[in-house]
Design a protein around this motif. Structure first.
Motif, mmCIF file in Angstrom:
data_model
loop_
_atom_site.group_PDB
_atom_site.id
_atom_site.type_symbol
_atom_site.label_atom_id
_atom_site.label_comp_id
_atom_site.label_asym_id
_atom_site.label_seq_id
_atom_site.Cartn_x
_atom_site.Cartn_y
_atom_site.Cartn_z
ATOM 1 N N UNK A 1 0.845 -1.189 0.000
ATOM 2 C CA UNK A 1 0.000 0.000 0.000
ATOM 3 C C UNK A 1 0.884 1.244 0.000
ATOM 4 N N UNK A 2 0.703 2.148 -0.968
ATOM 5 C CA UNK A 2 1.596 3.310 -1.067
ATOM 6 C C UNK A 2 1.562 4.224 0.151
ATOM 7 N N UNK A 3 0.420 4.257 0.847
ATOM 8 C CA UNK A 3 0.332 5.103 2.039
ATOM 9 C C UNK A 3 1.354 4.663 3.073
ATOM 10 N N UNK A 4 1.618 3.358 3.126
ATOM 11 C CA UNK A 4 2.586 2.808 4.080
ATOM 12 C C UNK A 4 3.962 2.624 3.457
ATOM 13 N N UNK A 5 4.003 2.194 2.199
ATOM 14 C CA UNK A 5 5.280 1.838 1.588
ATOM 15 C C UNK A 5 6.184 3.050 1.367
ATOM 16 N N UNK A 6 5.611 4.196 1.039
ATOM 17 C CA UNK A 6 6.443 5.375 0.765
ATOM 18 C C UNK A 6 7.173 5.854 2.021
ATOM 19 N N UNK A 7 6.487 6.080 3.162
ATOM 20 C CA UNK A 7 7.249 6.449 4.376
ATOM 21 C C UNK A 7 8.147 5.326 4.872
ATOM 22 N N UNK A 8 7.727 4.044 4.690
ATOM 23 C CA UNK A 8 8.586 2.922 5.077
ATOM 24 C C UNK A 8 9.863 2.934 4.256
ATOM 25 N N UNK A 9 9.721 3.124 2.962
ATOM 26 C CA UNK A 9 10.878 3.174 2.075
ATOM 27 C C UNK A 9 11.781 4.348 2.439
ATOM 28 N N UNK A 10 11.172 5.468 2.801
ATOM 29 C CA UNK A 10 11.946 6.645 3.208
ATOM 30 C C UNK A 10 12.780 6.353 4.442
ATOM 31 N N UNK A 11 12.158 5.758 5.469
ATOM 32 C CA UNK A 11 12.871 5.471 6.708
ATOM 33 C C UNK A 11 13.961 4.437 6.542
ATOM 34 N N UNK A 12 13.666 3.357 5.810
ATOM 35 C CA UNK A 12 14.659 2.304 5.594
ATOM 36 C C UNK A 12 15.835 2.834 4.783
ATOM 37 N N UNK A 13 15.548 3.657 3.788
ATOM 38 C CA UNK A 13 16.612 4.238 2.964
ATOM 39 C C UNK A 13 17.529 5.117 3.796
#
Length: 359
Positions: free
Chosen positions: A325-337
């Motif tokens: 889900x982009x609502x979750x994946x975008x901030x998750x990807x930001x934090x992991x990156x």
């Protein structure tokens, strides 16, 4: 009079950390090579999610520029020689940019199987070896103007500075709205470029230098921030829906009036937070901010590799809007990156001479 400890009071680490988070958030929200039908329910959800996150993240570069202006355009530095100034800038960004450019050439060649010719290499020298290197070229332009702007800041009357900022805002953010009209667009471009010569991001640079002189009520700042972000989000939708994809990024540009207002409001909100208060009351948080702040340059230059690695699943797992889900994946990807970038960069900088090379 400006306070003598103005830079000590400015929460530099906090502003840098938020700015680099916004950079990663922006790049995470515009994942390339998507094969998505934007008319489908999934596509609509993805578009709106990217619009919201992207509208917030577009304040990243203005925050960096205003902070750079606050740090470099100090009146007491007006007498610094050109040689010393440019030597500092070369040591700060010249060597790291050269190193990371080679890294991205290797990334393109070995991972993405790109081929190079003398023409493409020359194009890369002129425009940057990878898409996010454009900001480095912007920094070079600001550095070339810094010795001139330092003299202006040191000697100009405050009324003159307010006049410049007013002209800049009108020429950059207001006149540009006329470009939305196909009837007046060519004339609007001509009018802006000839009448309002100092447009673009130069105003952010000067605005950052005078942050301590500008006193605005908190309620006004928060209201301006909320209004401008909502305008950017829904204005982007309206332009895309009525004028097409060609105008979809109009309000996302750093020169749009809504991003100017939102970025300035956020900068002044953050600048009002005493740095000493963060250090004494939130020591662990301050330590984390410090680590990110000291490494914003290598994080900026390196993070795209981490992003593409996670989005494409090169490590055996994938964090992408295509499977989450982009609502979750975008901030998750930001934090992991961000965490992976720090986990790689900080140990590398402990190796002798490496810190100077990677930034």
């Amino acid at each position: 009079m400006e306070p003598k400890n103005r830079l000590f009071a400015l929460p530099v680490d906090l502003i840098r950390t938020i700015a680099i988070l916004f950079v990663i958030l922006l790049h995470a929200s515009i994942e390339p090579n998507l094969n998505v039908d934007f008319m489908s329910p999934q596509g609509v959800e993805l578009w709106w999610t990217a619009d919201v996150y992207g509208s917030i993240a577009r304040m990243a570069v203005p925050l960096f520029i205003m902070l750079t202006g606050a740090l470099l355009l100090q009146s007491e530095k007006a007498n610094e020689s050109l040689g010393i100034f440019f030597k500092k800038r070369w040591n700060r960004i010249g060597i790291p940019v050269f190193f990371w450019a080679i890294v991205f050439y290797a990334w393109d060649f070995f991972v993405k199987k790109q081929t190079f010719t003398p023409t493409t290499i020359l194009q890369d020298v002129l425009a940057g070896p990878y898409v996010h290197f454009w900001y480095v070229y912007l920094l070079v332009g600001l550095y070339l103007l810094t010795p001139v702007f330092r003299v202006v800041v040191a000697h100009a009357d405050w009324k003159i500075i307010k006049y410049f900022l007013s002209v800049w805002f009108v020429g950059t953010g207001v006149v540009s709205i006329l470009m939305l009209s196909s009837t007046f667009s060519p004339q609007a471009v001509w009018f802006r470029d000839n009448v309002f010569i100092l447009t673009g991001v130069s105003g952010y640079f000067i605005l950052g230098a005078y942050w301590a002189r500008i006193k605005l009520r908190s309620l006004l700042l928060y209201g301006a921030l909320a209004f401008s972000l909502l305008w950017t989000i829904f204005g982007t939708y309206l332009l895309t829906n009525t004028l097409g994809e060609r105008y979809s990024a109009f309000f996302w540009d750093a020169s749009s009036f809504s991003i100017i207002i939102a970025s300035a409001a956020l900068f002044f909100i953050l600048a009002a937070i005493p740095n000493q208060k963060i250090e004494t009351k939130l020591p662990r948080f301050n330590q984390a901010l410090r680590i990110v702040s000291l490494n914003t340059l290598p994080i900026y230059l390196f993070h795209v590799i981490i992003l593409e690695t996670l989005q494409q699943g090169y490590l055996g797992f994938q964090i992408s809007v295509t499977n989450l889900n982009p609502i979750l994946s975008i901030p998750l990807l930001t934090g992991v990156t961000l965490l992976l970038s720090i986990a790689i960069i900080v140990p590398l900088k402990k190796i002798p001479y490496v810190a100077k090379i990677i930034g």
